[in-house]
Design an enzyme around this catalytic site. Structure first.
Site, PDB file in Angstrom:
ATOM      1  N   LYS A  80      73.544  -1.769  28.779  1.00 28.56           N
ATOM      2  CA  LYS A  80      74.825  -1.432  28.142  1.00 28.56           C
ATOM      3  C   LYS A  80      74.599  -0.633  26.854  1.00 28.56           C
ATOM      4  O   LYS A  80      75.266   0.359  26.584  1.00 28.56           O
ATOM      5  CB  LYS A  80      75.616  -2.712  27.843  1.00 28.56           C
ATOM      6  CG  LYS A  80      76.069  -3.467  29.079  1.00 28.56           C
ATOM      7  CD  LYS A  80      76.977  -2.607  29.955  1.00 28.56           C
ATOM      8  CE  LYS A  80      77.514  -3.366  31.151  1.00 28.56           C
ATOM      9  NZ  LYS A  80      78.374  -2.529  32.018  1.00 28.56           N
ATOM     10  N   TYR A  87      69.896  -6.629  30.917  1.00 24.40           N
ATOM     11  CA  TYR A  87      71.310  -6.289  31.170  1.00 24.40           C
ATOM     12  C   TYR A  87      71.948  -5.730  29.899  1.00 24.40           C
ATOM     13  O   TYR A  87      72.567  -4.667  29.907  1.00 24.40           O
ATOM     14  CB  TYR A  87      72.083  -7.521  31.649  1.00 24.40           C
ATOM     15  CG  TYR A  87      73.579  -7.327  31.591  1.00 24.40           C
ATOM     16  CD1 TYR A  87      74.339  -7.957  30.599  1.00 24.40           C
ATOM     17  CD2 TYR A  87      74.234  -6.481  32.479  1.00 24.40           C
ATOM     18  CE1 TYR A  87      75.698  -7.751  30.514  1.00 24.40           C
ATOM     19  CE2 TYR A  87      75.602  -6.283  32.405  1.00 24.40           C
ATOM     20  CZ  TYR A  87      76.327  -6.919  31.412  1.00 24.40           C
ATOM     21  OH  TYR A  87      77.688  -6.719  31.321  1.00 24.40           O
ATOM     22  N   SER A  89      79.724  -4.395  26.557  1.00 30.39           N
ATOM     23  CA  SER A  89      79.690  -5.847  26.454  1.00 30.39           C
ATOM     24  C   SER A  89      79.241  -6.260  25.060  1.00 30.39           C
ATOM     25  O   SER A  89      78.408  -5.595  24.451  1.00 30.39           O
ATOM     26  CB  SER A  89      78.692  -6.417  27.487  1.00 30.39           C
ATOM     27  OG  SER A  89      78.421  -7.772  27.243  1.00 30.39           O
TER      28      SER A  89
HETATM   29  P1  NAD Z   1      82.127  -7.348  39.221  1.00 27.98           P
HETATM   30  O1  NAD Z   1      80.749  -7.501  39.774  1.00 27.98           O
HETATM   31  O2  NAD Z   1      83.218  -8.221  39.705  1.00 27.98           O
HETATM   32  O3  NAD Z   1      82.620  -5.833  39.451  1.00 27.98           O
HETATM   33  C1  NAD Z   1      81.726  -4.753  39.493  1.00 27.98           C
HETATM   34  C2  NAD Z   1      82.100  -3.896  40.701  1.00 27.98           C
HETATM   35  O4  NAD Z   1      81.259  -2.766  40.742  1.00 27.98           O
HETATM   36  C3  NAD Z   1      81.937  -4.652  42.032  1.00 27.98           C
HETATM   37  O5  NAD Z   1      83.086  -4.459  42.839  1.00 27.98           O
HETATM   38  C4  NAD Z   1      80.708  -3.993  42.675  1.00 27.98           C
HETATM   39  O6  NAD Z   1      80.809  -3.970  44.093  1.00 27.98           O
HETATM   40  C5  NAD Z   1      80.783  -2.580  42.078  1.00 27.98           C
HETATM   41  N1  NAD Z   1      79.490  -1.877  41.965  1.00 27.98           N
HETATM   42  C6  NAD Z   1      78.347  -2.347  41.402  1.00 27.98           C
HETATM   43  N2  NAD Z   1      77.381  -1.407  41.479  1.00 27.98           N
HETATM   44  C7  NAD Z   1      77.943  -0.306  42.088  1.00 27.98           C
HETATM   45  C8  NAD Z   1      77.457   0.969  42.447  1.00 27.98           C
HETATM   46  N3  NAD Z   1      76.199   1.340  42.217  1.00 27.98           N
HETATM   47  N4  NAD Z   1      78.318   1.840  43.044  1.00 27.98           N
HETATM   48  C9  NAD Z   1      79.610   1.467  43.303  1.00 27.98           C
HETATM   49  N5  NAD Z   1      80.122   0.262  42.997  1.00 27.98           N
HETATM   50  C10 NAD Z   1      79.295  -0.609  42.381  1.00 27.98           C
HETATM   51  O7  NAD Z   1      82.000  -7.427  37.632  1.00 27.98           O
HETATM   52  P2  NAD Z   1      83.138  -7.558  36.527  1.00 27.98           P
HETATM   53  O8  NAD Z   1      83.035  -8.924  35.951  1.00 27.98           O
HETATM   54  O9  NAD Z   1      84.426  -7.048  37.049  1.00 27.98           O
HETATM   55  O10 NAD Z   1      82.578  -6.543  35.422  1.00 27.98           O
HETATM   56  C11 NAD Z   1      83.002  -5.199  35.426  1.00 27.98           C
HETATM   57  C12 NAD Z   1      82.249  -4.495  34.316  1.00 27.98           C
HETATM   58  O11 NAD Z   1      82.460  -5.181  33.073  1.00 27.98           O
HETATM   59  C13 NAD Z   1      80.730  -4.458  34.506  1.00 27.98           C
HETATM   60  O12 NAD Z   1      80.249  -3.202  34.043  1.00 27.98           O
HETATM   61  C14 NAD Z   1      80.212  -5.571  33.603  1.00 27.98           C
HETATM   62  O13 NAD Z   1      78.906  -5.307  33.137  1.00 27.98           O
HETATM   63  C15 NAD Z   1      81.207  -5.509  32.470  1.00 27.98           C
HETATM   64  N6  NAD Z   1      81.365  -6.764  31.733  1.00 27.98           N
HETATM   65  C16 NAD Z   1      81.725  -7.900  32.398  1.00 27.98           C
HETATM   66  C17 NAD Z   1      81.868  -9.103  31.682  1.00 27.98           C
HETATM   67  C18 NAD Z   1      82.235 -10.382  32.366  1.00 27.98           C
HETATM   68  O14 NAD Z   1      82.062 -11.459  31.756  1.00 27.98           O
HETATM   69  N7  NAD Z   1      82.734 -10.339  33.589  1.00 27.98           N
HETATM   70  C19 NAD Z   1      81.657  -9.112  30.305  1.00 27.98           C
HETATM   71  C20 NAD Z   1      81.293  -7.931  29.670  1.00 27.98           C
HETATM   72  C21 NAD Z   1      81.157  -6.748  30.400  1.00 27.98           C
HETATM   73  C1  WQD Z   2      79.464 -19.479  27.931  1.00 29.95           C
HETATM   74  C2  WQD Z   2      79.056 -20.794  27.295  1.00 29.95           C
HETATM   75  C3  WQD Z   2      76.837 -21.513  27.827  1.00 29.95           C
HETATM   76  C4  WQD Z   2      77.638 -22.121  32.101  1.00 29.95           C
HETATM   77  C5  WQD Z   2      77.733 -13.985  29.629  1.00 29.95           C
HETATM   78  C6  WQD Z   2      76.863 -12.772  29.537  1.00 29.95           C
HETATM   79  C7  WQD Z   2      77.618 -11.658  28.888  1.00 29.95           C
HETATM   80  C8  WQD Z   2      78.939 -11.421  29.607  1.00 29.95           C
HETATM   81  C9  WQD Z   2      79.748 -12.685  29.643  1.00 29.95           C
HETATM   82  C10 WQD Z   2      78.567  -9.630  31.179  1.00 29.95           C
HETATM   83  C11 WQD Z   2      77.635 -20.791  26.746  1.00 29.95           C
HETATM   84  C12 WQD Z   2      77.862 -22.486  28.389  1.00 29.95           C
HETATM   85  C13 WQD Z   2      77.745 -21.815  30.745  1.00 29.95           C
HETATM   86  C14 WQD Z   2      77.466 -23.464  32.508  1.00 29.95           C
HETATM   87  C15 WQD Z   2      77.511 -24.129  30.199  1.00 29.95           C
HETATM   88  N1  WQD Z   2      78.729 -10.940  30.935  1.00 29.95           N
HETATM   89  N2  WQD Z   2      77.694 -22.799  29.831  1.00 29.95           N
HETATM   90  N3  WQD Z   2      77.413 -24.420  31.528  1.00 29.95           N
HETATM   91  O1  WQD Z   2      76.552 -16.495  28.200  1.00 29.95           O
HETATM   92  O2  WQD Z   2      78.555 -16.166  26.641  1.00 29.95           O
HETATM   93  O3  WQD Z   2      78.038 -14.430  28.336  1.00 29.95           O
HETATM   94  O4  WQD Z   2      78.937 -13.672  30.315  1.00 29.95           O
HETATM   95  O5  WQD Z   2      78.624  -8.740  30.405  1.00 29.95           O
HETATM   96  O6  WQD Z   2      76.822 -10.495  28.934  1.00 29.95           O
HETATM   97  O7  WQD Z   2      75.756 -13.081  28.696  1.00 29.95           O
HETATM   98  O8  WQD Z   2      78.939 -16.628  29.065  1.00 29.95           O
HETATM   99  O9  WQD Z   2      80.059 -18.174  30.611  1.00 29.95           O
HETATM  100  O10 WQD Z   2      77.542 -17.851  30.831  1.00 29.95           O
HETATM  101  O11 WQD Z   2      78.454 -19.129  28.884  1.00 29.95           O
HETATM  102  O12 WQD Z   2      77.453 -25.017  29.347  1.00 29.95           O
HETATM  103  O13 WQD Z   2      77.348 -23.803  33.721  1.00 29.95           O
HETATM  104  O14 WQD Z   2      79.111 -21.814  28.276  1.00 29.95           O
HETATM  105  O15 WQD Z   2      75.715 -22.188  27.294  1.00 29.95           O
HETATM  106  O16 WQD Z   2      77.614 -21.556  25.557  1.00 29.95           O
HETATM  107  P1  WQD Z   2      77.934 -16.009  27.979  1.00 29.95           P
HETATM  108  P2  WQD Z   2      78.735 -17.949  29.948  1.00 29.95           P
END
Ligand code: NAD
Ligand code: WQD
Length: 345
Positions: free
Chosen positions: A159, A155, A131
Protein backbone atom coordinates in the site's frame (compact mmCIF):
# COMPACT_ATOMS: atom_id res chain seq x y z
CA UNK A 1 -20.85 15.29 -18.14
CA UNK A 2 -20.65 11.51 -18.53
CA UNK A 3 -19.97 9.71 -15.26
CA UNK A 4 -18.56 6.37 -16.36
CA UNK A 5 -16.13 4.85 -13.86
CA UNK A 6 -14.00 1.74 -13.82
CA UNK A 7 -14.26 -0.01 -10.43
CA UNK A 8 -11.62 -2.70 -10.02
CA UNK A 9 -12.41 -5.31 -7.37
CA UNK A 10 -16.00 -4.09 -7.39
CA UNK A 11 -17.40 -7.50 -6.42
CA UNK A 12 -15.50 -7.42 -3.14
CA UNK A 13 -16.70 -6.42 0.31
CA UNK A 14 -16.00 -2.68 0.15
CA UNK A 15 -16.28 -2.41 -3.64
CA UNK A 16 -19.81 -3.83 -3.73
CA UNK A 17 -21.04 -1.39 -1.09
CA UNK A 18 -19.33 1.45 -2.94
CA UNK A 19 -21.06 0.47 -6.19
CA UNK A 20 -24.42 1.18 -4.53
CA UNK A 21 -23.24 4.60 -3.34
CA UNK A 22 -21.78 5.48 -6.75
CA UNK A 23 -24.93 4.43 -8.61
CA UNK A 24 -27.08 6.42 -6.17
CA UNK A 25 -24.87 9.44 -6.90
CA UNK A 26 -25.55 9.08 -10.63
CA UNK A 27 -22.33 7.35 -11.70
CA UNK A 28 -22.16 4.47 -14.18
CA UNK A 29 -19.61 1.98 -12.79
CA UNK A 30 -18.03 -0.73 -14.93
CA UNK A 31 -16.66 -3.52 -12.73
CA UNK A 32 -13.47 -5.46 -13.42
CA UNK A 33 -12.96 -8.38 -11.06
CA UNK A 34 -11.19 -11.75 -11.33
CA UNK A 35 -13.41 -13.22 -8.58
CA UNK A 36 -10.33 -14.44 -6.69
CA UNK A 37 -12.02 -13.39 -3.44
CA UNK A 38 -15.66 -12.83 -4.44
CA UNK A 39 -18.48 -14.33 -6.52
CA UNK A 40 -20.73 -13.01 -9.34
CA UNK A 41 -23.79 -13.30 -7.06
CA UNK A 42 -22.59 -10.13 -5.32
CA UNK A 43 -23.11 -8.11 -8.50
CA UNK A 44 -26.56 -9.61 -9.01
CA UNK A 45 -27.50 -8.37 -5.56
CA UNK A 46 -26.07 -4.92 -6.29
CA UNK A 47 -28.33 -4.83 -9.36
CA UNK A 48 -31.36 -5.90 -7.32
CA UNK A 49 -30.68 -3.29 -4.63
CA UNK A 50 -29.86 -0.45 -7.02
CA UNK A 51 -32.38 -1.25 -9.73
CA UNK A 52 -29.57 -0.56 -12.21
CA UNK A 53 -27.72 -2.90 -14.56
CA UNK A 54 -24.08 -3.22 -13.57
CA UNK A 55 -21.72 -3.74 -16.49
CA UNK A 56 -18.88 -6.05 -15.53
CA UNK A 57 -15.86 -7.75 -17.05
CA UNK A 58 -14.34 -10.85 -15.48
CA UNK A 59 -10.60 -10.38 -15.67
CA UNK A 60 -7.35 -9.40 -14.02
CA UNK A 61 -5.88 -5.93 -13.55
CA UNK A 62 -2.55 -7.44 -14.67
CA UNK A 63 -3.98 -8.17 -18.15
CA UNK A 64 -2.87 -5.08 -20.11
CA UNK A 65 -4.63 -6.15 -23.30
CA UNK A 66 -7.93 -6.60 -21.51
CA UNK A 67 -7.58 -3.16 -19.91
CA UNK A 68 -6.84 -1.55 -23.29
CA UNK A 69 -9.90 -3.19 -24.85
CA UNK A 70 -12.10 -2.13 -21.93
CA UNK A 71 -11.01 1.53 -22.08
CA UNK A 72 -11.26 1.56 -25.92
CA UNK A 73 -14.76 0.05 -25.92
CA UNK A 74 -16.04 2.58 -23.41
CA UNK A 75 -14.51 5.48 -25.35
CA UNK A 76 -15.89 4.16 -28.66
CA UNK A 77 -19.39 3.92 -27.15
CA UNK A 78 -19.23 7.59 -26.21
CA UNK A 79 -18.89 6.82 -22.50
CA UNK A 80 -15.15 7.17 -21.82
CA UNK A 81 -14.01 6.20 -18.33
CA UNK A 82 -13.65 9.39 -16.26
CA UNK A 83 -12.02 7.91 -13.15
CA UNK A 84 -10.77 4.57 -11.84
CA UNK A 85 -11.73 3.47 -8.33
CA UNK A 86 -9.20 0.80 -7.46
CA UNK A 87 -10.16 -1.82 -4.85
CA UNK A 88 -8.56 -4.90 -6.46
CA UNK A 89 -5.83 -6.28 -4.20
CA UNK A 90 -4.85 -9.11 -1.89
CA UNK A 91 -5.38 -7.96 1.70
CA UNK A 92 -4.47 -10.62 4.27
CA UNK A 93 -1.54 -9.51 6.43
CA UNK A 94 -0.52 -13.02 7.53
CA UNK A 95 -0.69 -14.35 3.98
CA UNK A 96 1.49 -11.46 2.79
CA UNK A 97 4.22 -12.52 5.23
CA UNK A 98 4.08 -16.11 3.96
CA UNK A 99 3.85 -15.18 0.27
CA UNK A 100 5.20 -11.64 -0.26
CA UNK A 101 5.84 -11.97 -4.01
CA UNK A 102 2.18 -12.75 -4.67
CA UNK A 103 1.31 -9.49 -2.88
CA UNK A 104 3.92 -7.38 -4.69
CA UNK A 105 2.91 -8.86 -8.04
CA UNK A 106 -0.82 -8.42 -7.52
CA UNK A 107 -0.98 -5.18 -5.57
CA UNK A 108 2.01 -3.22 -6.90
CA UNK A 109 2.51 -4.84 -10.31
CA UNK A 110 -1.22 -4.89 -10.93
CA UNK A 111 -1.56 -1.19 -10.12
CA UNK A 112 1.33 -0.12 -12.36
CA UNK A 113 -0.15 -2.15 -15.25
CA UNK A 114 -3.49 -0.42 -14.61
CA UNK A 115 -1.90 3.05 -14.55
CA UNK A 116 -0.03 2.36 -17.81
CA UNK A 117 -3.28 1.34 -19.49
CA UNK A 118 -4.92 4.49 -18.13
CA UNK A 119 -2.14 6.57 -19.69
CA UNK A 120 -2.69 4.91 -23.06
CA UNK A 121 -6.39 5.71 -22.77
CA UNK A 122 -5.81 9.20 -21.32
CA UNK A 123 -7.77 8.40 -18.14
CA UNK A 124 -6.37 10.71 -15.51
CA UNK A 125 -8.27 10.36 -12.22
CA UNK A 126 -7.58 7.60 -9.72
CA UNK A 127 -9.03 6.75 -6.30
CA UNK A 128 -6.99 4.20 -4.39
CA UNK A 129 -7.90 1.85 -1.51
CA UNK A 130 -5.04 2.44 0.83
CA UNK A 131 -4.89 1.44 4.47
CA UNK A 132 -3.99 2.81 7.89
CA UNK A 133 -1.60 -0.11 8.00
CA UNK A 134 0.88 2.13 6.13
CA UNK A 135 1.48 3.97 9.41
CA UNK A 136 2.76 1.00 11.40
CA UNK A 137 3.50 1.46 15.12
CA UNK A 138 1.99 4.82 16.20
CA UNK A 139 4.44 7.61 17.15
CA UNK A 140 1.40 9.49 18.45
CA UNK A 141 -2.36 9.01 18.31
CA UNK A 142 -4.65 9.82 16.68
CA UNK A 143 -2.94 9.13 13.36
CA UNK A 144 -2.91 12.20 11.11
CA UNK A 145 -2.00 12.01 7.41
CA UNK A 146 1.37 13.46 8.34
CA UNK A 147 2.23 10.47 10.55
CA UNK A 148 5.39 8.72 9.32
CA UNK A 149 4.87 5.89 6.82
CA UNK A 150 6.38 2.75 8.37
CA UNK A 151 4.54 -0.46 7.43
CA UNK A 152 5.43 -3.61 9.40
CA UNK A 153 4.36 -6.27 6.89
CA UNK A 154 4.53 -6.89 3.14
CA UNK A 155 0.82 -6.10 2.68
CA UNK A 156 1.28 -2.70 4.30
CA UNK A 157 4.39 -2.14 2.16
CA UNK A 158 2.37 -2.78 -1.01
CA UNK A 159 0.00 0.00 0.00
CA UNK A 160 2.83 2.40 0.86
CA UNK A 161 4.62 1.59 -2.40
CA UNK A 162 1.49 2.15 -4.49
CA UNK A 163 0.99 5.51 -2.79
CA UNK A 164 4.53 6.45 -3.83
CA UNK A 165 3.87 5.24 -7.39
CA UNK A 166 0.78 7.45 -7.42
CA UNK A 167 2.65 10.50 -6.14
CA UNK A 168 5.21 10.12 -8.94
CA UNK A 169 2.61 9.26 -11.61
CA UNK A 170 0.43 12.27 -10.74
CA UNK A 171 3.43 14.62 -10.52
CA UNK A 172 4.21 14.18 -14.23
CA UNK A 173 1.41 16.59 -15.04
CA UNK A 174 -1.22 16.18 -17.75
CA UNK A 175 -3.90 16.93 -15.17
CA UNK A 176 -3.40 13.57 -13.43
CA UNK A 177 -5.12 13.29 -10.02
CA UNK A 178 -4.61 10.51 -7.43
CA UNK A 179 -6.52 10.24 -4.16
CA UNK A 180 -5.40 7.64 -1.59
CA UNK A 181 -8.00 6.70 1.03
CA UNK A 182 -6.42 5.23 4.16
CA UNK A 183 -9.15 3.02 5.59
CA UNK A 184 -9.07 2.14 9.26
CA UNK A 185 -11.24 -0.87 10.22
CA UNK A 186 -14.34 -1.17 8.03
CA UNK A 187 -17.04 -3.47 9.44
CA UNK A 188 -20.78 -4.02 9.16
CA UNK A 189 -22.96 -4.48 6.11
CA UNK A 190 -25.58 -2.85 3.92
CA UNK A 191 -28.72 -2.15 5.99
CA UNK A 192 -30.79 -4.38 3.68
CA UNK A 193 -28.95 -7.49 4.91
CA UNK A 194 -28.30 -8.46 1.26
CA UNK A 195 -24.63 -7.38 1.04
CA UNK A 196 -21.89 -7.99 3.56
CA UNK A 197 -18.48 -9.39 4.36
CA UNK A 198 -18.04 -13.03 3.30
CA UNK A 199 -14.44 -14.02 4.08
CA UNK A 200 -13.20 -17.27 2.58
CA UNK A 201 -12.13 -19.82 5.21
CA UNK A 202 -11.41 -18.79 8.80
CA UNK A 203 -11.83 -15.00 9.18
CA UNK A 204 -8.60 -13.13 9.96
CA UNK A 205 -10.51 -10.08 11.15
CA UNK A 206 -12.35 -9.59 14.42
CA UNK A 207 -15.81 -8.58 13.29
CA UNK A 208 -16.57 -11.37 10.83
CA UNK A 209 -15.25 -13.82 13.40
CA UNK A 210 -17.72 -12.43 15.96
CA UNK A 211 -20.64 -12.68 13.53
CA UNK A 212 -19.69 -16.26 12.66
CA UNK A 213 -19.64 -17.18 16.37
CA UNK A 214 -23.07 -15.56 16.74
CA UNK A 215 -24.53 -17.56 13.86
CA UNK A 216 -23.00 -20.80 15.15
CA UNK A 217 -20.30 -21.32 12.51
CA UNK A 218 -17.50 -20.85 15.10
CA UNK A 219 -17.60 -22.03 18.69
CA UNK A 220 -15.98 -19.05 20.44
CA UNK A 221 -13.95 -15.90 19.88
CA UNK A 222 -10.25 -16.03 20.67
CA UNK A 223 -9.29 -12.67 22.15
CA UNK A 224 -5.69 -11.97 21.18
CA UNK A 225 -4.30 -10.50 24.38
CA UNK A 226 -5.83 -8.66 27.32
CA UNK A 227 -2.58 -7.18 28.63
CA UNK A 228 -2.28 -4.15 26.36
CA UNK A 229 -2.03 -0.63 27.79
CA UNK A 230 -5.71 0.04 27.07
CA UNK A 231 -8.79 0.60 29.26
CA UNK A 232 -9.67 -3.09 29.40
CA UNK A 233 -6.37 -4.58 28.19
CA UNK A 234 -7.67 -5.59 24.75
CA UNK A 235 -6.73 -4.06 21.41
CA UNK A 236 -8.34 -0.76 20.40
CA UNK A 237 -9.23 0.06 16.79
CA UNK A 238 -11.18 2.67 14.80
CA UNK A 239 -14.12 0.71 13.37
CA UNK A 240 -16.14 2.42 10.67
CA UNK A 241 -19.34 1.36 8.91
CA UNK A 242 -18.70 0.04 5.41
CA UNK A 243 -21.53 2.26 4.11
CA UNK A 244 -19.80 5.34 5.52
CA UNK A 245 -16.65 4.16 3.81
CA UNK A 246 -18.57 3.76 0.53
CA UNK A 247 -19.82 7.34 0.83
CA UNK A 248 -16.22 8.46 1.26
CA UNK A 249 -15.42 7.12 -2.21
CA UNK A 250 -18.16 9.20 -3.83
CA UNK A 251 -16.62 12.27 -2.16
CA UNK A 252 -13.15 11.24 -3.35
CA UNK A 253 -14.27 10.87 -7.00
CA UNK A 254 -15.85 14.33 -6.79
CA UNK A 255 -12.69 15.71 -5.18
CA UNK A 256 -10.49 14.29 -7.96
CA UNK A 257 -12.63 16.21 -10.44
CA UNK A 258 -12.11 19.56 -8.76
CA UNK A 259 -8.75 19.57 -6.98
CA UNK A 260 -5.56 21.13 -8.30
CA UNK A 261 -3.48 18.83 -6.07
CA UNK A 262 -1.91 15.97 -8.08
CA UNK A 263 -1.88 13.65 -5.05
CA UNK A 264 -3.75 13.63 -1.73
CA UNK A 265 -4.18 11.07 1.06
CA UNK A 266 -7.06 11.01 3.54
CA UNK A 267 -7.76 9.01 6.70
CA UNK A 268 -11.22 7.44 6.63
CA UNK A 269 -12.11 6.58 10.20
CA UNK A 270 -14.49 7.76 12.94
CA UNK A 271 -11.79 9.27 15.14
CA UNK A 272 -12.94 6.99 18.00
CA UNK A 273 -11.28 3.85 19.38
CA UNK A 274 -13.20 0.74 20.45
CA UNK A 275 -11.65 -2.24 22.26
CA UNK A 276 -12.21 -5.88 21.38
CA UNK A 277 -14.36 -6.44 24.46
CA UNK A 278 -16.31 -3.21 23.89
CA UNK A 279 -17.12 -4.36 20.35
CA UNK A 280 -18.15 -7.80 21.64
CA UNK A 281 -20.49 -6.20 24.18
CA UNK A 282 -21.97 -3.85 21.57
CA UNK A 283 -22.56 -6.80 19.29
CA UNK A 284 -24.23 -8.83 22.07
CA UNK A 285 -26.53 -5.88 22.72
CA UNK A 286 -27.39 -5.48 19.04
CA UNK A 287 -27.90 -9.17 18.32
CA UNK A 288 -29.19 -10.51 21.63
CA UNK A 289 -26.65 -13.33 21.20
CA UNK A 290 -23.94 -14.06 23.80
CA UNK A 291 -20.43 -14.42 22.37
CA UNK A 292 -18.23 -16.94 24.19
CA UNK A 293 -14.65 -15.65 24.47
CA UNK A 294 -11.30 -17.15 25.42
CA UNK A 295 -8.30 -14.90 26.04
CA UNK A 296 -5.09 -16.06 24.35
CA UNK A 297 -1.66 -14.48 23.96
CA UNK A 298 -1.22 -11.39 21.79
CA UNK A 299 -1.19 -11.95 18.01
CA UNK A 300 2.34 -11.32 16.65
CA UNK A 301 2.59 -7.98 14.87
CA UNK A 302 -0.51 -6.46 16.48
CA UNK A 303 -0.33 -2.95 17.92
CA UNK A 304 -2.21 -1.94 21.08
CA UNK A 305 -4.23 0.99 19.77
CA UNK A 306 -5.01 2.73 16.51
CA UNK A 307 -7.53 5.43 15.64
CA UNK A 308 -7.78 8.17 13.07
CA UNK A 309 -7.78 11.92 13.05
CA UNK A 310 -10.41 12.29 10.29
CA UNK A 311 -10.39 16.12 10.23
CA UNK A 312 -8.69 16.44 6.83
CA UNK A 313 -11.30 14.29 5.08
CA UNK A 314 -14.00 16.46 6.57
CA UNK A 315 -12.26 19.67 5.54
CA UNK A 316 -11.34 18.65 1.99
CA UNK A 317 -13.93 16.01 1.07
CA UNK A 318 -16.81 17.13 3.26
CA UNK A 319 -16.91 13.54 4.58
CA UNK A 320 -17.33 12.21 8.07
CA UNK A 321 -18.47 8.88 9.45
CA UNK A 322 -22.12 9.08 10.48
CA UNK A 323 -23.01 5.57 11.67
CA UNK A 324 -22.48 4.29 15.23
CA UNK A 325 -20.85 1.13 16.53
CA UNK A 326 -24.36 -0.06 17.41
CA UNK A 327 -25.49 0.38 13.80
CA UNK A 328 -22.38 -1.45 12.55
CA UNK A 329 -23.23 -4.35 14.85
CA UNK A 330 -26.96 -4.40 14.00
CA UNK A 331 -26.32 -4.26 10.25
CA UNK A 332 -23.54 -6.84 10.45
CA UNK A 333 -25.77 -9.18 12.40
CA UNK A 334 -28.71 -8.76 9.96
CA UNK A 335 -26.38 -9.72 7.07
CA UNK A 336 -24.85 -12.72 8.86
CA UNK A 337 -28.10 -14.07 10.30
CA UNK A 338 -29.81 -13.82 6.90
CA UNK A 339 -26.79 -15.24 5.07
CA UNK A 340 -25.11 -17.74 7.45
CA UNK A 341 -23.05 -19.12 4.54
CA UNK A 342 -22.37 -15.77 2.91
CA UNK A 343 -23.24 -15.61 -0.78
CA UNK A 344 -23.63 -19.34 -1.21
CA UNK A 345 -27.01 -19.20 0.55
P1 NAD B 1 -12.05 -8.06 -1.00
O1 NAD B 1 -11.05 -9.16 -1.11
O2 NAD B 1 -13.42 -8.35 -0.55
O3 NAD B 1 -12.18 -7.33 -2.43
C1 NAD B 1 -11.12 -7.26 -3.34
C2 NAD B 1 -11.67 -7.64 -4.72
O4 NAD B 1 -10.64 -7.53 -5.67
C3 NAD B 1 -12.19 -9.09 -4.76
O5 NAD B 1 -13.46 -9.12 -5.39
C4 NAD B 1 -11.15 -9.82 -5.61
O6 NAD B 1 -11.74 -10.87 -6.38
C5 NAD B 1 -10.64 -8.68 -6.51
N1 NAD B 1 -9.26 -8.85 -7.00
C6 NAD B 1 -8.15 -9.13 -6.27
N2 NAD B 1 -7.07 -9.18 -7.08
C7 NAD B 1 -7.51 -8.91 -8.35
C8 NAD B 1 -6.88 -8.82 -9.61
N3 NAD B 1 -5.57 -9.02 -9.76
N4 NAD B 1 -7.64 -8.50 -10.69
C9 NAD B 1 -8.99 -8.30 -10.56
N5 NAD B 1 -9.65 -8.39 -9.39
C10 NAD B 1 -8.91 -8.68 -8.29
O7 NAD B 1 -11.38 -6.92 -0.10
P2 NAD B 1 -12.04 -5.62 0.55
O8 NAD B 1 -12.09 -5.84 2.02
O9 NAD B 1 -13.25 -5.23 -0.20
O10 NAD B 1 -10.88 -4.55 0.28
C11 NAD B 1 -10.92 -3.75 -0.88
C12 NAD B 1 -9.66 -2.91 -0.88
O11 NAD B 1 -9.58 -2.16 0.35
C13 NAD B 1 -8.36 -3.70 -0.95
O12 NAD B 1 -7.44 -2.99 -1.77
C14 NAD B 1 -7.86 -3.74 0.48
O13 NAD B 1 -6.45 -3.83 0.55
C15 NAD B 1 -8.33 -2.40 0.99
N6 NAD B 1 -8.53 -2.33 2.44
C16 NAD B 1 -9.38 -3.20 3.05
C17 NAD B 1 -9.56 -3.14 4.44
C18 NAD B 1 -10.47 -4.09 5.16
O14 NAD B 1 -10.37 -4.18 6.40
N7 NAD B 1 -11.34 -4.79 4.47
C19 NAD B 1 -8.88 -2.17 5.17
C20 NAD B 1 -8.02 -1.30 4.51
C21 NAD B 1 -7.86 -1.38 3.13
C1 WQD C 1 -8.73 -6.02 15.32
C2 WQD C 1 -8.47 -6.31 16.79
C3 WQD C 1 -6.86 -8.02 17.21
C4 WQD C 1 -9.26 -11.25 15.46
C5 WQD C 1 -6.37 -5.59 9.82
C6 WQD C 1 -5.24 -5.35 8.86
C7 WQD C 1 -5.40 -4.01 8.23
C8 WQD C 1 -6.79 -3.88 7.60
C9 WQD C 1 -7.85 -4.12 8.63
C10 WQD C 1 -6.55 -4.44 5.27
C11 WQD C 1 -7.00 -6.51 17.13
C12 WQD C 1 -8.23 -8.45 17.70
C13 WQD C 1 -8.80 -10.02 15.91
C14 WQD C 1 -9.60 -12.26 16.40
C15 WQD C 1 -8.98 -10.75 18.17
N1 WQD C 1 -6.95 -4.78 6.51
N2 WQD C 1 -8.67 -9.78 17.22
N3 WQD C 1 -9.45 -11.96 17.73
O1 WQD C 1 -5.44 -6.15 12.74
O2 WQD C 1 -6.60 -3.91 13.21
O3 WQD C 1 -6.29 -4.66 10.86
O4 WQD C 1 -7.62 -5.45 9.15
O5 WQD C 1 -6.10 -3.41 4.91
O6 WQD C 1 -4.41 -3.86 7.24
O7 WQD C 1 -4.03 -5.33 9.60
O8 WQD C 1 -7.93 -5.83 12.32
O9 WQD C 1 -9.89 -7.24 12.79
O10 WQD C 1 -7.62 -8.37 12.49
O11 WQD C 1 -8.07 -7.04 14.56
O12 WQD C 1 -8.86 -10.52 19.38
O13 WQD C 1 -10.02 -13.40 16.06
O14 WQD C 1 -9.13 -7.51 17.15
O15 WQD C 1 -5.83 -8.41 18.10
O16 WQD C 1 -6.75 -5.94 18.40
P1 WQD C 1 -6.48 -5.15 12.40
P2 WQD C 1 -8.40 -7.20 12.99
Amino acid sequence: MDKTLLVTGGAGYIGSHTLLALIAAGYRPVVLDNFSNSVPEVLRRVEQLSGAQVEFVEGDIRDAGLLDRLFQQKAASGNPVQCVVHFAALKAVGESVANPLAYYDNNVGGTTTLLQAMDRAQVRHFVFSSSATVYGEPVALPYTEQHRIAPTNPYGWTKAMVEQVLRDWAATGEQRRAVALRYFNPIGAHASGRLGEAPQGIPNNLFPFITQVAVGKRERLMVFGDDYETADGTGVRDYLHVEDLADGHVRAVEYAGRTEAPFAAFNLGTGKGTSVLQLVRAFEQASGVAIACTVLARRPGDIASAWADPALAYRELGWKAERSIEQMCADGWRWQSQNPDGYSN
